[in-house]
Design an enzyme around this catalytic site. Structure first.
Site, PDB file in Angstrom:
ATOM      1  CB  THR A   9     -16.547  12.997  -0.994  1.00 50.22           C
ATOM      2  OG1 THR A   9     -16.373  12.639   0.381  1.00 50.22           O
ATOM      3  CG2 THR A   9     -15.392  12.416  -1.797  1.00 50.22           C
TER       4      THR A   9
ATOM      5  CE  LYS B 174     -14.157   9.814   1.709  1.00 54.54           C
ATOM      6  NZ  LYS B 174     -15.411  10.583   1.728  1.00 54.54           N
TER       7      LYS B 174
ATOM      8  CE  LYS C 221     -19.107  12.334  -4.645  1.00 50.69           C
ATOM      9  NZ  LYS C 221     -19.807  12.927  -3.491  1.00 50.69           N
TER      10      LYS C 221
END
Length: 293
Positions: A89, A164, A239
């Site tokens: 990611t 995502k 994050k």
């Protein structure tokens, strides 16, 4: 059809993903700077060694700079036309840069980040969100299906990463909302079970409530029932929300809740890092509410 796969990044997510590829009949050569591959995998001496005879190269790394750094090392060593699938990611811009570098080196590329956490990686129930060409997606699909239960082609390069961060912005905001509702219910004398029984079958139903419930009891398998051991660590949520916040600002999007969720999780993760599940933010909300329970 069995493929030869180089898998670089064998941490909490990458390790079980690679093992599931072996279980599906693929030959997997693994490499990680800090983790020794399990006995199911062939151990490569280096990332360059891992990709030398690979049909596909999968990476699962912490951040964009790691992906780009590894690509710089391994692209010259791979066979022309090798398909590179990055499951990390990372920032959308970094994903597009990785794709461009792969293509410039004569390779093909797909960004395919995952949702489902360590539990999903171990059980092969991940969801993959892929960005890149349709041909590349079709080639990677049998491997993605060996590691997960669903794979969605979201569009061109970077689209998987876009999906995502949007998904995880929804998840972060909804977990905060569910946690605030439980703390409010506590202050009003409402039991956790009563609130869950109502909200899980009413308009408040969502994944953060019904699967990853932030209080112990209503969902026995949620991290709240095991003292918030992750699942999906607070540091990883921070994050992902940080990546979403960067994209919000860059795109000039009015996303007050997404930005505020990023701030709250950044502060929470600074205290607990990878030691607590992201649902443990309920305890921070409770503490800030002045309730010691």
């Amino acid at each position: 059809m069995s493929r030869t796969v180089a898998f670089i990044g064998l941490g909490n997510m990458g390790g079980p993903m690679a093992v599931n590829l072996v279980k599906a009949g693929h030959r997997v050569r693994g490499y990680d700077l800090a983790v020794t591959p399990g006995p199911e995998l062939e151990q490569a001496a280096s990332a360059v060694d891992a990709v030398a005879d690979a049909d596909l190269v999968l990476t699962m790394l912490p951040a964009g700079r790691h992906v780009l750094g590894v690509y710089d090392d391994i692209l010259p060593a791979a066979r022309p036309g090798t398909l590179f699938v990055d499951c990390s990611t990372i920032d959308v811009a970094d994903a597009r840069t990785a794709h461009e570098r792969a293509v410039a080196a004569g390779m093909r590329a797909l960004d395919a980040p995952v949702s489902g956490g360590v539990v999903g990686a171990e059980a092969a129930t991940l969801t993959f969100m892929a960005g890149g060409g349709e041909t590349e997606f079709a080639e990677a699909l049998p491997l993605l299906e060996a590691m997960g239960k669903k794979a969605v082609h979201c569009g061109e390069a970077g689209a998987g990463q876009a999906a995502k961060i949007c998904n995880n912005m929804i998840l972060g905001v909804s977990m905060i909302a569910v946690s605030e509702a439980f703390v409010l219910g506590e202050s009003l004398g409402l039991s956790h079970q009563a609130l869950f029984d109502v909200a899980s079958t009413a308009s408040g139903q969502c994944w953060a409530l019904s699967v990853n419930c932030p209080v112990p009891g209503p969902v026995p398998g949620s991290p709240a029932g095991r003292d918030y051991r992750p699942g999906f660590a607070a540091a990883l949520m921070a994050k992902d929300l940080g990546l979403a916040a960067n994209a919000v600002r860059a795109g000039g999007v009015d996303a007050e809740l997404g930005l505020r969720a990023a701030e709250l999780y950044a502060a929470y993760a600074e205290r607990v890092g990878a030691t607590e599940d992201f649902s443990g933010i309920v305890r921070t909300i409770r503490d800030r509410s002045g309730d010691p329970t």
